[in-house]
Design a protein around this motif. Structure first.
Motif, PDB file in Angstrom:
ATOM      1  N   ASP A 278      29.698  44.240  -1.352  1.00 53.12           N
ATOM      2  CA  ASP A 278      30.601  44.488  -2.214  1.00 53.12           C
ATOM      3  C   ASP A 278      32.055  44.922  -1.526  1.00 53.12           C
ATOM      4  OD1 ASP A 278      27.674  44.298  -3.172  1.00 53.12           O
ATOM      5  OD2 ASP A 278      27.398  46.461  -3.947  1.00 53.12           O
ATOM      6  N   ASP A 279      31.558  45.113  -0.679  1.00 48.81           N
ATOM      7  CA  ASP A 279      33.571  45.883  -0.502  1.00 48.81           C
ATOM      8  C   ASP A 279      34.045  44.287   0.057  1.00 48.81           C
ATOM      9  OD1 ASP A 279      32.621  48.134   0.046  1.00 48.81           O
ATOM     10  OD2 ASP A 279      31.410  48.380   1.803  1.00 48.81           O
ATOM     11  N   ASP A 280      33.617  43.097   0.671  1.00 46.33           N
ATOM     12  CA  ASP A 280      33.688  42.233   0.920  1.00 46.33           C
ATOM     13  C   ASP A 280      34.595  41.367  -0.723  1.00 46.33           C
ATOM     14  OD1 ASP A 280      33.495  42.230   3.247  1.00 46.33           O
ATOM     15  OD2 ASP A 280      31.427  41.232   3.825  1.00 46.33           O
ATOM     16  N   GLN A 281      33.650  41.520  -1.831  1.00 37.59           N
ATOM     17  CA  GLN A 281      33.849  41.012  -2.675  1.00 37.59           C
ATOM     18  C   GLN A 281      34.578  41.450  -3.309  1.00 37.59           C
ATOM     19  OE1 GLN A 281      31.767  38.342  -2.677  1.00 37.59           O
ATOM     20  NE2 GLN A 281      31.512  38.513  -4.800  1.00 37.59           N
ATOM     21  N   ARG A 282      34.946  42.557  -3.375  1.00 36.00           N
ATOM     22  CA  ARG A 282      36.582  43.818  -3.871  1.00 36.00           C
ATOM     23  C   ARG A 282      37.886  43.243  -3.253  1.00 36.00           C
ATOM     24  NH1 ARG A 282      32.565  48.210  -4.855  1.00 36.00           N
ATOM     25  NH2 ARG A 282      32.965  48.331  -1.920  1.00 36.00           N
ATOM     26  N   LYS A 283      37.883  42.520  -1.950  1.00 30.29           N
ATOM     27  CA  LYS A 283      38.483  42.334  -0.810  1.00 30.29           C
ATOM     28  C   LYS A 283      39.277  40.700  -1.430  1.00 30.29           C
ATOM     29  CE  LYS A 283      37.519  44.975   3.008  1.00 30.29           C
ATOM     30  NZ  LYS A 283      36.936  44.986   4.193  1.00 30.29           N
ATOM     31  N   SER A 285      40.259  37.814  -4.333  1.00 31.60           N
ATOM     32  CA  SER A 285      39.877  38.085  -5.136  1.00 31.60           C
ATOM     33  C   SER A 285      40.156  36.096  -5.835  1.00 31.60           C
ATOM     34  CB  SER A 285      42.146  37.743  -5.621  1.00 31.60           C
ATOM     35  OG  SER A 285      42.399  36.833  -4.134  1.00 31.60           O
ATOM     36  N   ASN A 357      34.225  34.206  -4.789  1.00 32.77           N
ATOM     37  CA  ASN A 357      33.970  34.407  -6.007  1.00 32.77           C
ATOM     38  C   ASN A 357      32.978  34.257  -6.539  1.00 32.77           C
ATOM     39  OD1 ASN A 357      36.448  34.494  -5.856  1.00 32.77           O
ATOM     40  ND2 ASN A 357      37.326  32.334  -5.185  1.00 32.77           N
TER      41      ASN A 357
END
Length: 716
Positions: A278-283, A285, A357
């Motif tokens: 989840d942390d990686d996904q937020r980083k 775009s 993505n």
């Protein structure tokens, strides 16, 4: 742990050391000379420091039988005396599960010539230190040259029907579906610190029992129990070979018992992966430049290689935590072609394309947690799904290369079924959920053990927990053919529910339905209908919508009662009503509940002597059962039994016998010897066998009558 005890234990890891020697039982755990010679045997403790699980044999036949019985994906390492080795290796060298052989004898020269014929023989030794050194080095290599099992999944119905191995795919789909549901339950289970601590304590004790005579591992397990914290789960997984070895074998073999023991550890692994994911996904775009490659080198069997080649464009899942690396060189390191050939395997380099993505099962770079940060490891969650883009043999590297793309979670055919099961099978009470899922999987004994354990652990105040346990125990008793016991459990559940201050009427309505079903199975139809109509009455006070999903099972059970009374039209009306309710509530057409509908309507057509329609409906039930149920599920046996009856009634005796036999084969693996359905199937099979003998006798008699005049004419 005695030698005999370990002989009877289940191997939790993939490697088994088999020792074959005439004098093997004369050397227990001490390093002593064999009888009548000066050869020093390694002690069991020395051997267990390399391979924990040991099987010993002093007769060739017993050893040969055992090795042949082991699954091909297991690793057998054989140490044999020279004389016995010469006899057994010539017979078993071609077996995939036999990975390597060590000849241990007094006279090396006597065996040097014949061993050259067999590449799996790693050497001839007359010194225990030399043997142990070679065994240690080889195991280090084999541990890196790992095999991760693969499940092939059909992408959609149209594609699946064009695949030659459709039967294999549908079976794997069903097994994959239910096991993923168990993993989903563990991963999302709300666990308190106290529950987590207790689960890790139980895991540690189970590991101590398994490694009881392995001093090195025993110390590690004590350290694990003392110092483990949930945030260190990935560190422990990458640090200790036996952790991922045991977990991944249990996942590969669908070993529910072992997975339950590791449930808290799997939960902690998932929570860590999910947080990092989840942390990686937020980083990231929505930028295609984020797409990256990871690699995994491993060995696969010829059968797996052929399946990958045949299923290009289809989906696969690795039944484990999947370890990959960002470095192609690191991945390539694990594809030693010569080592694979020696062990009857093929080297393959998987190249995975990952698009951050996409919404997928969690994965993350675990270098920050790992003992081996230099490996640049990216770890994927159990059940991650990939599509096979291409597979080809690279002549320059002498390895197979498979190119795959990580897919989102809703890609494969049974995603809708999985989401429906997840919605209706998983709520807050994890142990009852687990027992419920195991019941649906046909694992009745395991589900029963969990419920009894849960009852013992419950407090007096936890009445709702208790009545839920008793209700499911009643269902399990019914599945096992113990109908009177089922009735007792359901009555006990209802009595407890009525004692609480605030009655859960929804659950009470469900329990009356289950009690009615139990009475129906026991042949007490009037009592069955009375309780089923009481269930409808309670539910109607809660839900004005008569098409609410909660009504469907009750209409099914009412239909079964009418069928028993030979009120076939009323029975069909209720079966259809239950089916329509499920359809209006968007339950997938190939859900497990649909199996019961097609079986029930097929039975009605059979009773009406409309055998073609009966056969059609029962074949449809089998088709769905093979898609969405685990292998050898009792329901599948019910389907085959019903289809066999259709064929028997329409005098197609050979087809009847074939289906009865398939049903009996499943029952023999899944239910007790006195189960009424098993006995009914055996009776059906005996009856049809008699019919076939009579049919054959009539044919012989007719032939004799036709031929007799010709014979008389010839002799005259």
């Amino acid at each position: 742990m005695t030698e005999q005890h370990q002989q009877e234990m289940k191997n939790l890891e993939i490697v088994t050391l088999v020792w074959l020697d005439k004098h093997v039982y004369e050397q227990q755990n001490e390093q002593v000379s064999t009888v009548n010679c000066n050869l020093i045997q390694p002690s069991r403790q020395q051997l267990r420091s390399i391979i924990n699980f040991i099987k010993v044999f002093d007769q060739v036949d017993a050893c040969e039988y055992y090795i042949q019985s082991v699954d091909q994906q297991e690793h057998i390492v054989l140490i044999s005396s020279g004389t016995y080795g010469k006899e057994i290796v010539s017979k078993l060298h071609g077996l995939t599960q036999l990975r390597s052989v060590y000849i241990y004898c007094m006279n090396e020269q006597e065996h040097e010539s014949w061993v050259k014929q067999f590449p799996k023989i790693r050497g001839v030794f007359n010194n225990s230190d030399h043997l142990l050194t070679k065994l240690t080095n080889d195991q280090k290599f084999l541990n890196t040259f790992s095999t991760t099992p693969i499940t092939f999944l059909s992408r959609n119905k149209d594609v699946a029907k064009r695949i030659q191995q459709q039967k294999i795919l549908t079976k794997q789909n069903g097994q994959f579906l239910w096991f993923q549901l168990v993993i989903e339950l563990f991963c999302n289970e709300p666990v308190t610190d106290e529950e987590s601590h207790q689960a890790i304590k139980e895991l540690s004790e189970a590991l101590r029992q398994y490694f009881r005579e392995n001093d090195a591992q025993f110390k590690t397990i004590n350290d694990f129990e003392t110092n483990y914290e949930p945030e260190h789960a990935i560190w422990w997984y990458t640090k200790e070979q036996f952790f991922y070895s045991i977990i991944n074998k249990a996942l590969r073999t669908y070993d529910i018992d072992t997975i339950i023991v590791f449930r808290a550890f799997i939960n902690h692994m998932y929570q860590l992966l999910k947080k990092c994911y989840d942390d990686d996904q937020r980083k990231h775009s929505n930028n295609d430049n984020n797409i990256f490659q990871v690699y995994r080198g491993q060995a696969i069997s010829f059968e797996e290689l052929e399946q990958i080649k045949r299923n290009k464009g289809e989906f696969i899942s690795f039944n484990s935590f999947l370890s990959t690396t960002r470095s192609r060189n690191n991945g390539r390191f694990f594809t030693d072609a010569s080592g694979a050939q020696i062990h009857g395997l093929h080297s393959i380099l998987f190249e995975f394309q990952v698009n951050p993505n996409k919404i997928t099962k969690p994965y993350t770079d675990v270098s920050r947690f790992s003992q081996h940060g230099e490996e640049e490891e990216v770890l994927f969650m159990i059940g991650s799904i990939f599509r096979i883009v291409d597979i080809f043999y690279d002549q320059s590297e002498s390895i197979w290369i498979a190119q795959l793309i990580l897919m989102d979670e809703n890609s494969y055919e049974l995603h809708d079924v999985f989401q429906s099961l997840k919605k209706h099978k998983i709520d807050d009470n994890s142990l009852i959920n687990l027992a419920n899922i195991l019941e649906d999987m046909g694992e009745y004994e395991k589900a029963e053990k969990i419920l009894h354990r849960s009852l013992l652990q419950s407090s007096v105040e936890q009445i709702s927990h208790q009545y839920n346990c008793y209700d499911l125990l009643g269902t399990l008793a019914g599945r096992n053919g113990h109908f009177e016991q089922a009735i007792e459990y359901h009555i006990r559940s209802i009595e407890l529910q009525k004692k609480v201050t605030s009655v859960n009427y929804e659950q009470l309505g469900i329990s009356y339905n289950n009690l009615g079903k139990a009475y129906g199975m026991n042949g007490q139809i009037d009592l069955a209908l009375s309780n089923l109509f009481e269930s409808i009455k309670i539910k109607s006070q809660l839900f004005n919508d008569q098409n609410h999903l909660i009504y469907a099972p009750t209409y099914d059970n009412i239909g079964n009662c009418y069928f028993t009374q030979n009120k076939l039209d009323e029975a069909q009306e209720n079966f259809q009503r239950a089916f329509d309710i499920r359809r209006e509530n968007n339950m997938p057409e190939n859900s497990p509940e649909s199996i019961e509908y097609y079986m029930s309507v097929g039975n009605i057509f059979g009773s009406k002597r409309r055998y073609l329609d009966a056969i059609h409906y029962h074949k449809k039930a089998i088709e769905i059962a093979r898609q969405v149920l685990p292998l050898d599920h009792p329901w599948l046996a019910h389907c085959y039994n019903n289809l066999g009856k259709d064929y028997a009634d329409s005098k197609q005796y050979r087809l009847a016998k074939e289906n009865y036999q398939q049903a009996l084969d499943i029952y023999e693996q899944t239910v007790s010897i006195d189960h009424p359905e098993k006995q009914r199937t055996q009776d059906n099979l005996d009856e049809i066998t008699t019919e076939l003998w009579m049919e054959a006798g009539k044919l012989l008699l007719i032939t004799a009558i036709i031929m007799l005049p010709l014979l008389l004419y010839t002799f005259n």
